[in-house]
Design a protein around this motif. Structure first.
Motif, PDB file in Angstrom:
ATOM      1  N   CYS A  79       0.822  -1.219   0.000  1.00 28.51           N
ATOM      2  CA  CYS A  79       0.000   0.000   0.000  1.00 28.51           C
ATOM      3  C   CYS A  79       0.851   1.263   0.000  1.00 28.51           C
ATOM      4  CB  CYS A  79      -0.947   0.008   1.195  1.00 28.51           C
ATOM      5  SG  CYS A  79      -2.354  -1.106   0.974  1.00 28.51           S
ATOM      6  N   LYS A  80       2.060   1.167   0.502  1.00 28.65           N
ATOM      7  CA  LYS A  80       2.949   2.337   0.511  1.00 28.65           C
ATOM      8  C   LYS A  80       3.300   2.788  -0.904  1.00 28.65           C
ATOM      9  CE  LYS A  80       4.803   1.365   5.036  1.00 28.65           C
ATOM     10  NZ  LYS A  80       5.914   0.975   5.859  1.00 28.65           N
ATOM     11  N   ASN A  81       3.089   1.899  -1.876  1.00 25.35           N
ATOM     12  CA  ASN A  81       3.403   2.223  -3.271  1.00 25.35           C
ATOM     13  C   ASN A  81       2.205   2.760  -4.048  1.00 25.35           C
ATOM     14  OD1 ASN A  81       6.066   1.285  -2.964  1.00 25.35           O
ATOM     15  ND2 ASN A  81       5.364  -0.811  -3.249  1.00 25.35           N
ATOM     16  N   ILE A  82       1.056   2.816  -3.421  1.00 27.79           N
ATOM     17  CA  ILE A  82      -0.155   3.281  -4.115  1.00 27.79           C
ATOM     18  C   ILE A  82      -0.215   4.797  -4.052  1.00 27.79           C
ATOM     19  CG2 ILE A  82      -2.676   3.263  -4.149  1.00 27.79           C
ATOM     20  CD1 ILE A  82      -2.530   0.427  -2.912  1.00 27.79           C
ATOM     21  N   GLU A  83      -0.165   5.406  -5.210  1.00 30.27           N
ATOM     22  CA  GLU A  83      -0.208   6.870  -5.280  1.00 30.27           C
ATOM     23  C   GLU A  83      -1.471   7.388  -5.963  1.00 30.27           C
ATOM     24  OE1 GLU A  83       3.431   7.919  -7.194  1.00 30.27           O
ATOM     25  OE2 GLU A  83       4.648   7.334  -5.470  1.00 30.27           O
ATOM     26  N   GLN A  84      -2.189   6.519  -6.684  1.00 28.41           N
ATOM     27  CA  GLN A  84      -3.403   6.948  -7.352  1.00 28.41           C
ATOM     28  C   GLN A  84      -4.586   6.868  -6.384  1.00 28.41           C
ATOM     29  OE1 GLN A  84      -1.728   4.174  -7.917  1.00 28.41           O
ATOM     30  NE2 GLN A  84      -3.032   2.483  -8.455  1.00 28.41           N
ATOM     31  N   GLU A  85      -5.708   7.430  -6.797  1.00 31.47           N
ATOM     32  CA  GLU A  85      -6.905   7.418  -5.965  1.00 31.47           C
ATOM     33  C   GLU A  85      -7.349   5.976  -5.700  1.00 31.47           C
ATOM     34  OE1 GLU A  85     -11.174   9.652  -5.554  1.00 31.47           O
ATOM     35  OE2 GLU A  85     -10.255   9.546  -7.532  1.00 31.47           O
ATOM     36  N   ILE A  86      -7.810   5.736  -4.490  1.00 34.70           N
ATOM     37  CA  ILE A  86      -8.223   4.391  -4.104  1.00 34.70           C
ATOM     38  C   ILE A  86      -9.356   4.477  -3.086  1.00 34.70           C
ATOM     39  CG2 ILE A  86      -6.430   4.249  -2.321  1.00 34.70           C
ATOM     40  CD1 ILE A  86      -6.267   1.191  -2.998  1.00 34.70           C
ATOM     41  N   ILE A  87     -10.252   3.497  -3.153  1.00 35.43           N
ATOM     42  CA  ILE A  87     -11.355   3.395  -2.200  1.00 35.43           C
ATOM     43  C   ILE A  87     -11.195   2.073  -1.450  1.00 35.43           C
ATOM     44  CG2 ILE A  87     -13.854   3.271  -1.892  1.00 35.43           C
ATOM     45  CD1 ILE A  87     -14.112   4.675  -4.645  1.00 35.43           C
ATOM     46  N   PHE A  88     -11.123   2.149  -0.135  1.00 34.10           N
ATOM     47  CA  PHE A  88     -11.094   0.965   0.718  1.00 34.10           C
ATOM     48  C   PHE A  88     -12.504   0.754   1.258  1.00 34.10           C
ATOM     49  CE2 PHE A  88      -6.750   2.392   0.793  1.00 34.10           C
ATOM     50  CZ  PHE A  88      -5.995   1.243   0.894  1.00 34.10           C
ATOM     51  N   LYS A 107     -15.171 -11.560  10.112  1.00 33.69           N
ATOM     52  CA  LYS A 107     -14.450 -12.457  11.024  1.00 33.69           C
ATOM     53  C   LYS A 107     -13.290 -13.162  10.320  1.00 33.69           C
ATOM     54  CE  LYS A 107     -18.350 -13.131  14.045  1.00 33.69           C
ATOM     55  NZ  LYS A 107     -19.337 -14.025  14.597  1.00 33.69           N
ATOM     56  N   ILE A 108     -13.149 -12.931   9.020  1.00 31.95           N
ATOM     57  CA  ILE A 108     -12.054 -13.541   8.266  1.00 31.95           C
ATOM     58  C   ILE A 108     -10.859 -12.597   8.235  1.00 31.95           C
ATOM     59  CG2 ILE A 108     -11.332 -14.401   6.007  1.00 31.95           C
ATOM     60  CD1 ILE A 108     -14.259 -15.323   5.621  1.00 31.95           C
ATOM     61  N   VAL A 109     -11.102 -11.348   7.879  1.00 32.68           N
ATOM     62  CA  VAL A 109     -10.059 -10.322   7.868  1.00 32.68           C
ATOM     63  C   VAL A 109     -10.574  -9.160   8.710  1.00 32.68           C
ATOM     64  CG1 VAL A 109      -8.674  -8.758   6.463  1.00 32.68           C
ATOM     65  CG2 VAL A 109      -9.315 -10.998   5.545  1.00 32.68           C
ATOM     66  N   ASN A 110     -10.001  -8.985   9.881  1.00 31.74           N
ATOM     67  CA  ASN A 110     -10.433  -7.937  10.789  1.00 31.74           C
ATOM     68  C   ASN A 110     -10.268  -6.571  10.124  1.00 31.74           C
ATOM     69  OD1 ASN A 110     -10.190  -5.895  13.047  1.00 31.74           O
ATOM     70  ND2 ASN A 110     -10.657  -7.738  14.218  1.00 31.74           N
ATOM     71  N   TYR A 111     -11.215  -5.681  10.357  1.00 29.23           N
ATOM     72  CA  TYR A 111     -11.166  -4.373   9.717  1.00 29.23           C
ATOM     73  C   TYR A 111      -9.949  -3.550  10.130  1.00 29.23           C
ATOM     74  CZ  TYR A 111     -12.780  -1.779  13.829  1.00 29.23           C
ATOM     75  OH  TYR A 111     -12.873  -1.201  15.062  1.00 29.23           O
ATOM     76  N   LYS A 112      -9.288  -3.916  11.233  1.00 34.93           N
ATOM     77  CA  LYS A 112      -8.095  -3.163  11.639  1.00 34.93           C
ATOM     78  C   LYS A 112      -6.990  -3.288  10.582  1.00 34.93           C
ATOM     79  CE  LYS A 112      -5.875  -6.724  14.453  1.00 34.93           C
ATOM     80  NZ  LYS A 112      -5.449  -7.118  15.787  1.00 34.93           N
ATOM     81  N   TYR A 113      -6.983  -4.387   9.818  1.00 35.27           N
ATOM     82  CA  TYR A 113      -5.998  -4.529   8.750  1.00 35.27           C
ATOM     83  C   TYR A 113      -6.317  -3.583   7.599  1.00 35.27           C
ATOM     84  CZ  TYR A 113      -4.596  -8.547  11.451  1.00 35.27           C
ATOM     85  OH  TYR A 113      -4.177  -9.353  12.467  1.00 35.27           O
ATOM     86  N   CYS A 114      -7.585  -3.367   7.346  1.00 35.92           N
ATOM     87  CA  CYS A 114      -7.984  -2.384   6.336  1.00 35.92           C
ATOM     88  C   CYS A 114      -7.531  -0.997   6.778  1.00 35.92           C
ATOM     89  CB  CYS A 114      -9.496  -2.424   6.136  1.00 35.92           C
ATOM     90  SG  CYS A 114     -10.107  -1.260   4.907  1.00 35.92           S
ATOM     91  N   LEU A 115      -7.699  -0.688   8.048  1.00 34.17           N
ATOM     92  CA  LEU A 115      -7.263   0.614   8.571  1.00 34.17           C
ATOM     93  C   LEU A 115      -5.754   0.782   8.431  1.00 34.17           C
ATOM     94  CD1 LEU A 115      -9.417   0.877  11.839  1.00 34.17           C
ATOM     95  CD2 LEU A 115      -9.801   2.026   9.655  1.00 34.17           C
ATOM     96  N   GLN A 116      -4.998  -0.287   8.701  1.00 35.61           N
ATOM     97  CA  GLN A 116      -3.546  -0.230   8.552  1.00 35.61           C
ATOM     98  C   GLN A 116      -3.173   0.029   7.093  1.00 35.61           C
ATOM     99  OE1 GLN A 116      -2.136  -3.946  10.130  1.00 35.61           O
ATOM    100  NE2 GLN A 116      -2.318  -3.284  12.255  1.00 35.61           N
ATOM    101  N   ASN A 117      -3.840  -0.675   6.186  1.00 35.73           N
ATOM    102  CA  ASN A 117      -3.571  -0.483   4.755  1.00 35.73           C
ATOM    103  C   ASN A 117      -3.926   0.937   4.337  1.00 35.73           C
ATOM    104  OD1 ASN A 117      -2.705  -3.119   4.482  1.00 35.73           O
ATOM    105  ND2 ASN A 117      -4.693  -3.864   3.812  1.00 35.73           N
ATOM    106  N   PHE A 118      -5.062   1.421   4.800  1.00 32.43           N
ATOM    107  CA  PHE A 118      -5.496   2.779   4.476  1.00 32.43           C
ATOM    108  C   PHE A 118      -4.460   3.800   4.950  1.00 32.43           C
ATOM    109  CE2 PHE A 118      -7.749   6.691   5.699  1.00 32.43           C
ATOM    110  CZ  PHE A 118      -8.321   7.030   4.478  1.00 32.43           C
ATOM    111  N   LYS A 119      -4.022   3.669   6.182  1.00 31.59           N
ATOM    112  CA  LYS A 119      -3.060   4.624   6.746  1.00 31.59           C
ATOM    113  C   LYS A 119      -1.715   4.575   6.039  1.00 31.59           C
ATOM    114  CE  LYS A 119      -5.192   4.696  11.298  1.00 31.59           C
ATOM    115  NZ  LYS A 119      -5.113   4.251  12.684  1.00 31.59           N
ATOM    116  N   SER A 120      -1.321   3.408   5.564  1.00 34.24           N
ATOM    117  CA  SER A 120      -0.010   3.291   4.933  1.00 34.24           C
ATOM    118  C   SER A 120      -0.016   3.691   3.453  1.00 34.24           C
ATOM    119  CB  SER A 120       0.548   1.875   5.085  1.00 34.24           C
ATOM    120  OG  SER A 120      -0.152   0.975   4.270  1.00 34.24           O
TER     121      SER A 120
END
Length: 118
Positions: free
Chosen positions: A50-59, A66-79
């Protein structure tokens, strides 16, 4: 923390696609996908990528996943490096029912983001 491929990715494959967990089959699917796409599944690090994403993105993520906790989405979003990043968390959605739970409200939000650029 990155879990071994047999724990992290195998569980997702099993739960989402097979409905049961047979690690041998799940691991085969993951390794075969890596061979076809020419990457090492064991080295996939979403936060680093995610650190390499420079274009617009929607998470978009379900808060009841219960499979992928939303905190991982938040980490990806922040990075994510993009200055044009959007985060849509769906209160009642789990892993596979984002569109059903998000419904017209989610669709409307996504379309508004898409058309606001034109």
């Amino acid at each position: 923390m990155v879990l071994p491929i047999s724990t992290r990715q195998s569980t997702v494959i099993a739960d989402v696609f097979l409905g049961f967990d047979i690690p041998f089959i799940s691991n085969f699917i993951i390794q075969r996908a890596g061979q076809i796409a020419k990457f090492d599944p064991g080295k996939v690090q979403p936060v680093a990528s995610c650190k390499n994403i420079e274009q617009e993105i929607i998470f978009v993520h379900g808060l009841k996943d219960k499979i992928v906790n939303y905190k991982y989405c938040l980490q990806n979003f922040k990075s994510t490096e993009s200055n044009e990043k959007h985060l849509l968390l769906i209160d009642s959605a789990s892993h596979c029912d984002i569109m059903q739970k998000g419904g017209k409200k989610l669709t409307s939000r996504v379309f508004k983001l898409l058309i606001s650029k034109n």
